[in-house]
Design an enzyme around this catalytic site. Structure first.
Site, PDB file in Angstrom:
ATOM      1  N   TRP A  70       0.817  -1.218   0.000  1.00  0.00           N
ATOM      2  CA  TRP A  70       0.000   0.000   0.000  1.00  0.00           C
ATOM      3  C   TRP A  70       0.851   1.269   0.000  1.00  0.00           C
ATOM      4  O   TRP A  70       0.528   2.231   0.673  1.00  0.00           O
ATOM      5  CB  TRP A  70      -0.918   0.065   1.224  1.00  0.00           C
ATOM      6  N   GLN A  80     -38.248  22.054   0.111  1.00  0.00           N
ATOM      7  CA  GLN A  80     -37.759  22.142   1.478  1.00  0.00           C
ATOM      8  C   GLN A  80     -36.927  20.926   1.870  1.00  0.00           C
ATOM      9  O   GLN A  80     -35.927  21.048   2.571  1.00  0.00           O
ATOM     10  CB  GLN A  80     -38.936  22.300   2.449  1.00  0.00           C
ATOM     11  N   GLU A  87      -3.799   6.410   6.570  1.00  0.00           N
ATOM     12  CA  GLU A  87      -3.143   7.282   7.554  1.00  0.00           C
ATOM     13  C   GLU A  87      -3.871   7.230   8.883  1.00  0.00           C
ATOM     14  O   GLU A  87      -4.092   8.249   9.527  1.00  0.00           O
ATOM     15  CB  GLU A  87      -3.026   8.730   7.023  1.00  0.00           C
TER      16      GLU A  87
END
Lengths: 254, 430
Positions: free
Chosen positions: B203, B326, B410
């Site tokens: 990775w 709305q 991370e």
């Protein structure tokens, strides 16, 4: 030819912004609206910086007239490679009425003060589309002018300017000192790289007032009213040519 | 109005009553446009909103915004389809000085601040999250490690390359150790004045183009993580093999490759920092890198949102704009609030770090929250766009695919939450 080039830059509403007129029809809305350097002024700065890189000229001095925020515009020019800036402070009502006549008087005074050999301006500003400052500046200084420049070549102490005109391209050769106004195809302005933005922080911007140059900036014009262009109306389809003629007659067009 | 505000802030002591002025200006412009410039060298001691930038930061942001729109946007779709970063884009990133934002000009860097990096990453992510992550890893991990830990010789050799033309990769994860990073198995055996590295990494971002790899390997497994050391390995070192890049769901233009180390010889002088301190460096850098990822997720969410709202204002159904229903308005306002909250967490974490104050919990919060916000925003944006949102003709589906990695890399969301909990626990110790 060596020496100093003066480049005028104008802070205008960004070209991508949708312009709105104030409810009192006095002017367009500028508060909180994104501003940036006039695109033709960017081209002017780029040309001057290119000339410096080719060592044709020695120093690029950028000038802007306006309120405090004009300094941002000068900084952007410094980040593109100009050497130093001059901010001519004009604020409030004076700024609202600042037009080509006043700016050209300022540019002429600065050209003499800075002993400039070339003035490069954008051909026009995208807010007022006046296309007058360059021409007026040349007249005030009694200098030759090369306007709508799409190509510039130095030839000794003369400049060859290829101008974009309605009929095509016109090439003129003018003496220096001179005033050039930049047109769209003169060059593609560079991006201010991040390192150059940092370097620009150290470059100097001098502060002046029009009075310091003994220039009178009172306007001879008064804006009476600003209106949006009329809303575009839907078109009408007709079936036959006779129909078309009838409709045109109805509308009083023929 | 802006000039008036600056004068009021800088001159009077009535700043406390004046914040409404700044709030107004902020409200009138979209949240992506900062409040008026308040230069810190004016010397006033008021408390400006988090979205206040120095002139330098504003200029950087504007420059990157323009550059990203003109030089990166045209390539985004192609890079995603081909799962490859365009060479032109890579070159222009270096030319613009975006790969060495905090590096000293002495080494050809830009010499700017951490917060500038954060703004740059955010602006890039609005256009392409893959380009943003390339820039983020280079600036917040690689450059920082070299700048903080490098010997004069290492800095001399690498920093000027990193800011000019060389990309770096950070190699920590392995097939058997992701969140459990310190269980890494890559070994570095000492021989005289060099080490031999054996093992593999997985990775690894940027690996396809990286010229230098910062490899975490263990010199002494008997002391556990205290043997982890950071080695500088050049790309052309014999025995280093860069595997085929992964075929990913998102962030496709960012290369993610496995690495193999087969008796890779690394001289002693290529150790970055101290032996056995690698684990500290990894944690330290990842704490900062976290804020960078938060900025990436933030930019991604904002870019997606910005691409969607104009459509909702244009698309008519039942005789009115879909924005005017709305149900839509409430959803849109909710998402806008989440993005704003994510922005404030990110900016605050960045400012805390710059101020030298404790920032780890806040950085975790920023990364965790913005990743969640990115997921929410992109998912909702596809819904708001309806059928066209589901097609590749529009950029929205790419944002949706790109955002998922935010909760994973991370430091996964679970790791962030656990870290935060540890800090919270400590806060109540006395």
């Amino acid at each position: 030819m060596s020496g100093r080039v003066l480049v005028g830059v104008k802070r205008v509403i960004d070209y991508a912004v949708k312009i709105r007129v104030k409810p009192d029809n006095s002017s367009v809305v500028t508060d909180g609206v994104k501003h940036s350097m006039n695109p033709f002024c960017e081209i002017a700065v780029e040309e001057a910086v290119k000339m410096k890189e080719k060592k044709i000229i020695k120093e690029v001095v950028v000038v802007s007239c306006g309120p405090q925020q004009a300094q941002e515009t000068i900084r952007t020019a410094l980040a593109m490679g100009a050497d130093r800036g001059i901010h001519v402070e004009v604020t409030g009502k004076d700024y609202e009425q600042l037009g080509p006549l006043q700016v050209s008087k300022i540019m002429a005074a600065l050209a003499k003060k800075e002993d400039a050999q070339l003035i490069i301006l954008g051909k026009q500003a995208i807010d007022d589309d006046c296309n007058q400052t360059g021409q007026m500046t040349a007249a005030l200084l009694d200098w030759p002018q090369g306007t709508f420049a799409s190509e510039l070549t130095m030839e000794g102490d003369k400049i060859k300017v290829v101008r974009e005109i309605d009929g095509g391209l016109e090439t003129v050769k003018i003496n220096t000192p001179a005033v050039i106004t930049a047109d769209l195809r003169l060059n593609t302005p560079r991006y201010a790289t991040l390192p150059n933005i940092m370097k620009a922080k150290k470059k100097k911007i001098a502060n002046l007032k029009p009075a310091d140059l003994e220039v009178d900036i009172t306007s001879r014009l008064e804006v009476l009213r600003v209106d949006e262009p009329p809303q575009r109306e839907a078109g009408v389809k007709v079936e036959t040519v006779d129909d078309l003629v009838a409709r045109l007659k109805e509308a009083g067009r023929i | 109005m802006a000039a008036l505000l600056v004068r009021i802030f800088s001159k009077s002591c009535r700043q406390i009553c004046r914040p409404w002025g700044a709030c107004q200006a902020g409200w009138r412009s979209r949240s992506t446009h900062p409040a008026p410039d308040t230069s810190t060298d004016q010397g006033w001691v008021s408390f400006p909103p988090l979205q206040t930038f120095s002139e330098e930061e504003s200029m950087m942001r504007e420059a990157v915004k323009k550059y990203a729109q003109e030089r990166i946007a045209p390539f985004v779709s192609k890079m995603d389809d081909n799962s490859a970063m365009d060479e032109e884009v890579l070159k222009s990133l270096f030319e613009q000085g975006l790969m060495g934002i905090e590096i000293d000009p002495e080494y050809n860097g830009t010499g700017s601040s951490f917060f500038s990096s954060i703004l740059v990453i955010e602006e890039l992510a609005k256009v392409d999250a893959s380009v943003a992550v390339l820039c983020d890893i280079q600036n917040t991990l690689i450059n920082t490690l070299f700048a903080k830990l490098g010997t004069a010789a290492q800095k001399e050799h690498y920093l000027s390359r990193l800011s000019t033309d060389m990309i770096g990769s950070f190699c920590l994860s392995e097939a058997e150790s992701g969140s459990d990073a310190f269980a890494l198995k890559t070994r570095a055996e000492k021989h005289k004045d060099y080490y031999v590295i054996n093992g593999s990494k997985m990775w690894i971002s940027n690996a396809e183009h990286a010229g230098v790899f910062l490899v975490m390997a263990n010199v002494d497994p008997s002391v556990g993580y205290k043997g982890i050391t950071c080695f500088i390995v050049d790309r052309d070192t014999e025995g280093l093999e860069i595997g085929k890049k992964e075929n990913k769901l998102g962030l496709r233009a960012s290369s993610t490759c496995p690495l193999n180390f087969d008796n890779v010889k690394v001289p002693e002088k290529n150790i970055l920092g101290q032996i056995g301190h690698g684990y500290k460096y990894a944690i330290g850098m990842l704490n900062e890198g976290r804020i960078g990822i938060a900025a990436q997720m933030l930019g991604l969410a904002q870019g997606c949102f910005d691409a969607t709202i104009p459509y909702t204002r244009q698309r008519m159904q039942f005789g009115k704009r879909i924005f005017d229903f709305q149900g839509m308005q409430h959803q849109i306002a909710h998402v806008a609030t989440q993005i704003e909250a994510g922005r404030l967490l990110t900016y605050n974490a960045a400012r805390l770090k710059e101020a030298g104050r404790p920032f780890i919990k806040e950085a975790c919060m920023a990364k965790y929250f913005t990743a969640e916000v990115a997921t929410l925003t992109t998912s909702k944006c596809i819904e708001w766009m309806g059928g066209v949102g589901f097609t590749k003709d529009y950029p929205i589906e790419k944002y949706y695919r790109d955002c998922k990695i935010g909760t994973i890399y991370e430091g996964t969301t679970n790791i962030q939450l656990s870290t935060m909990a540890k800090f919270i626990d400590k806060e109540y110790d006395h």
